[in-house]
Design a protein around this motif. Structure first.
Motif, PDB file in Angstrom:
ATOM      1  N   SER A  15      63.196  39.387  45.943  1.00 50.26           N
ATOM      2  CA  SER A  15      62.288  39.746  44.857  1.00 50.26           C
ATOM      3  C   SER A  15      62.722  39.203  43.505  1.00 50.26           C
ATOM      4  CB  SER A  15      62.160  41.271  44.762  1.00 50.26           C
ATOM      5  OG  SER A  15      61.604  41.790  45.949  1.00 50.26           O
ATOM      6  N   SER A  16      64.032  39.107  43.283  1.00 46.79           N
ATOM      7  CA  SER A  16      64.538  38.688  41.980  1.00 46.79           C
ATOM      8  C   SER A  16      64.491  37.176  41.829  1.00 46.79           C
ATOM      9  CB  SER A  16      65.979  39.173  41.799  1.00 46.79           C
ATOM     10  OG  SER A  16      66.514  38.697  40.583  1.00 46.79           O
ATOM     11  N   THR A  17      64.009  36.716  40.669  1.00 43.61           N
ATOM     12  CA  THR A  17      63.973  35.282  40.391  1.00 43.61           C
ATOM     13  C   THR A  17      65.238  34.821  39.679  1.00 43.61           C
ATOM     14  OG1 THR A  17      62.815  35.709  38.304  1.00 43.61           O
ATOM     15  CG2 THR A  17      61.454  35.227  40.235  1.00 43.61           C
ATOM     16  N   THR A  18      66.180  35.751  39.457  1.00 46.40           N
ATOM     17  CA  THR A  18      67.448  35.409  38.815  1.00 46.40           C
ATOM     18  C   THR A  18      68.488  35.124  39.883  1.00 46.40           C
ATOM     19  OG1 THR A  18      68.264  37.699  38.743  1.00 46.40           O
ATOM     20  CG2 THR A  18      66.846  36.985  36.940  1.00 46.40           C
ATOM     21  N   ASP A  19      69.748  34.985  39.464  1.00 43.35           N
ATOM     22  CA  ASP A  19      70.833  34.690  40.404  1.00 43.35           C
ATOM     23  C   ASP A  19      71.381  35.941  41.081  1.00 43.35           C
ATOM     24  OD1 ASP A  19      70.690  31.999  39.832  1.00 43.35           O
ATOM     25  OD2 ASP A  19      72.111  32.142  38.170  1.00 43.35           O
ATOM     26  N   ARG A  20      70.813  37.115  40.780  1.00 48.21           N
ATOM     27  CA  ARG A  20      71.353  38.357  41.343  1.00 48.21           C
ATOM     28  C   ARG A  20      71.135  38.444  42.849  1.00 48.21           C
ATOM     29  NH1 ARG A  20      68.652  43.113  38.280  1.00 48.21           N
ATOM     30  NH2 ARG A  20      66.866  41.718  38.537  1.00 48.21           N
ATOM     31  N   GLN A  21      70.085  37.802  43.348  1.00 46.80           N
ATOM     32  CA  GLN A  21      69.784  37.842  44.772  1.00 46.80           C
ATOM     33  C   GLN A  21      69.583  36.427  45.286  1.00 46.80           C
ATOM     34  OE1 GLN A  21      66.202  40.247  44.892  1.00 46.80           O
ATOM     35  NE2 GLN A  21      67.354  42.118  45.137  1.00 46.80           N
ATOM     36  N   ASN A  22      69.933  36.227  46.547  1.00 43.29           N
ATOM     37  CA  ASN A  22      69.628  34.942  47.167  1.00 43.29           C
ATOM     38  C   ASN A  22      69.292  35.168  48.637  1.00 43.29           C
ATOM     39  OD1 ASN A  22      72.102  34.574  48.939  1.00 43.29           O
ATOM     40  ND2 ASN A  22      73.118  34.678  46.947  1.00 43.29           N
ATOM     41  N   THR A  23      68.817  34.114  49.273  1.00 40.99           N
ATOM     42  CA  THR A  23      68.318  34.222  50.648  1.00 40.99           C
ATOM     43  C   THR A  23      69.359  33.822  51.699  1.00 40.99           C
ATOM     44  OG1 THR A  23      67.432  31.977  50.481  1.00 40.99           O
ATOM     45  CG2 THR A  23      65.939  33.782  49.917  1.00 40.99           C
ATOM     46  N   GLU A  24      70.579  33.565  51.269  1.00 42.85           N
ATOM     47  CA  GLU A  24      71.599  33.024  52.181  1.00 42.85           C
ATOM     48  C   GLU A  24      71.836  33.915  53.398  1.00 42.85           C
ATOM     49  OE1 GLU A  24      75.172  32.120  50.087  1.00 42.85           O
ATOM     50  OE2 GLU A  24      74.214  30.658  48.761  1.00 42.85           O
ATOM     51  N   ARG A  25      71.996  35.216  53.163  1.00 41.45           N
ATOM     52  CA  ARG A  25      72.294  36.133  54.268  1.00 41.45           C
ATOM     53  C   ARG A  25      71.143  36.192  55.261  1.00 41.45           C
ATOM     54  NH1 ARG A  25      75.718  37.009  57.364  1.00 41.45           N
ATOM     55  NH2 ARG A  25      77.151  37.073  55.599  1.00 41.45           N
ATOM     56  N   GLN A  26      69.922  36.265  54.755  1.00 39.25           N
ATOM     57  CA  GLN A  26      68.758  36.288  55.648  1.00 39.25           C
ATOM     58  C   GLN A  26      68.735  35.046  56.531  1.00 39.25           C
ATOM     59  OE1 GLN A  26      64.943  37.167  53.717  1.00 39.25           O
ATOM     60  NE2 GLN A  26      66.031  38.110  52.006  1.00 39.25           N
ATOM     61  N   ILE A  27      68.923  33.891  55.913  1.00 40.13           N
ATOM     62  CA  ILE A  27      68.853  32.621  56.648  1.00 40.13           C
ATOM     63  C   ILE A  27      69.984  32.530  57.667  1.00 40.13           C
ATOM     64  CG2 ILE A  27      69.073  30.114  56.416  1.00 40.13           C
ATOM     65  CD1 ILE A  27      67.622  30.410  53.710  1.00 40.13           C
ATOM     66  N   ALA A  28      71.186  32.935  57.266  1.00 37.60           N
ATOM     67  CA  ALA A  28      72.340  32.868  58.170  1.00 37.60           C
ATOM     68  C   ALA A  28      72.121  33.747  59.402  1.00 37.60           C
ATOM     69  CB  ALA A  28      73.606  33.291  57.433  1.00 37.60           C
ATOM     70  N   ASP A  29      71.667  34.977  59.188  1.00 46.50           N
ATOM     71  CA  ASP A  29      71.460  35.906  60.297  1.00 46.50           C
ATOM     72  C   ASP A  29      70.347  35.434  61.242  1.00 46.50           C
ATOM     73  OD1 ASP A  29      73.434  37.512  59.313  1.00 46.50           O
ATOM     74  OD2 ASP A  29      72.104  38.982  58.394  1.00 46.50           O
ATOM     75  N   LEU A  30      69.246  34.954  60.663  1.00 46.24           N
ATOM     76  CA  LEU A  30      68.122  34.509  61.484  1.00 46.24           C
ATOM     77  C   LEU A  30      68.449  33.202  62.212  1.00 46.24           C
ATOM     78  CD1 LEU A  30      65.218  35.369  59.024  1.00 46.24           C
ATOM     79  CD2 LEU A  30      65.757  36.535  61.177  1.00 46.24           C
ATOM     80  N   THR A  31      69.278  32.376  61.594  1.00 46.95           N
ATOM     81  CA  THR A  31      69.711  31.136  62.261  1.00 46.95           C
ATOM     82  C   THR A  31      70.563  31.461  63.480  1.00 46.95           C
ATOM     83  OG1 THR A  31      69.648  29.868  60.191  1.00 46.95           O
ATOM     84  CG2 THR A  31      70.995  28.979  61.971  1.00 46.95           C
ATOM     85  N   LYS A  32      71.446  32.448  63.333  1.00 45.74           N
ATOM     86  CA  LYS A  32      72.282  32.868  64.466  1.00 45.74           C
ATOM     87  C   LYS A  32      71.412  33.395  65.609  1.00 45.74           C
ATOM     88  CE  LYS A  32      76.458  34.102  61.857  1.00 45.74           C
ATOM     89  NZ  LYS A  32      77.327  35.217  61.404  1.00 45.74           N
ATOM     90  N   TYR A  33      70.397  34.166  65.243  1.00 49.01           N
ATOM     91  CA  TYR A  33      69.488  34.704  66.257  1.00 49.01           C
ATOM     92  C   TYR A  33      68.766  33.571  66.980  1.00 49.01           C
ATOM     93  CZ  TYR A  33      65.426  37.022  68.319  1.00 49.01           C
ATOM     94  OH  TYR A  33      64.456  37.460  69.200  1.00 49.01           O
TER      95      TYR A  33
END
Length: 209
Positions: free
Chosen positions: A10-28
């Motif tokens: 949701s955040s457009t700043t550097d406080r959040q990023n999508t890395e964890r989501q992508i890493a977990d879904l890639t493993k799946y």
């Protein structure tokens, strides 16, 4: 099996990023021996309507035109904050024969025959409605708390002196400003100085560079 990953914060700043989501879904995907056709990342509020989320629209169109087998998301809320919009998205996926995997809920939309179970629509409707109600409750509690704080004499906003002065910004971002004065592109400056693109854009406008 061709898969697409859609990750959103949701955040457009550097406080959040999508890395964890992508890493977990890639493993799946690797575990299930899926071929990841494309990864879509978006920084935009989930309160926005789906049609106002350009990357999400692009991801859905990509799945349809490229005959993708399954869309992978970290949780149901990635498909939207509004229950009706979530159900509309799910309907589009079912109509196109595209499966959906939600990691948090450990839920897959279609069965091995490519058909949704009779309980799938009920489960998704229930989950999305409960999530929406919870968000509304949180919003109500926050607004109520703010109102009580103001009534007791509290003041909202930045504390006095917390905003950085021009001199402080010049010192903190001197390398960024130096590169901008050289005519270096915004994206390259962000990469060289390890700051966000939005930060560079803000400094460029503020210092008329």
């Amino acid at each position: 099996m061709k898969a697409v990953i859609y990750a959103r914060v949701s955040s457009t700043t550097d406080r959040q990023n999508t890395e964890r989501q992508i890493a977990d879904l890639t493993k799946y995907a690797e575990y299930k021996e899926m071929e990841i056709s494309k990864i879509f990342e978006e920084k935009i509020s989930g309160a926005k309507k789906n049609v106002e989320r350009p990357v999400f629209v692009e991801a859905m169109n990509f799945c349809k035109t490229n005959k993708v087998d399954i869309l992978l998301v970290s949780e149901l809320s990635r498909l939207g904050r509004n229950a009706f919009e979530v159900l509309e998205t799910v309907k589009q996926l079912v109509d196109e024969g595209i499966n959906l995997y939600m990691q948090k809920e450990q839920f897959t939309l279609l069965d091995d025959e490519g058909k949704p179970s009779m309980f799938a629509p009920i489960m998704i409707a229930t989950l999305s409605t409960c999530a929406q109600l919870e968000r509304e409750n949180i919003k109500f509690r926050l607004n109520s708390g703010r109102q009580l704080y103001i009534e007791k004499g509290g003041k909202l906003g930045r504390k006095e002196g917390s905003k950085k002065t021009t001199e402080q910004k010049q010192e903190e971002y001197k390398q960024v400003l130096k590169e901008l004065k050289r005519g270096t592109s915004i994206r390259k400056v962000a990469k060289l100085c390890d700051v966000s693109v939005s930060t560079v854009q803000r400094l460029k406008a503020e210092f008329n560079l």
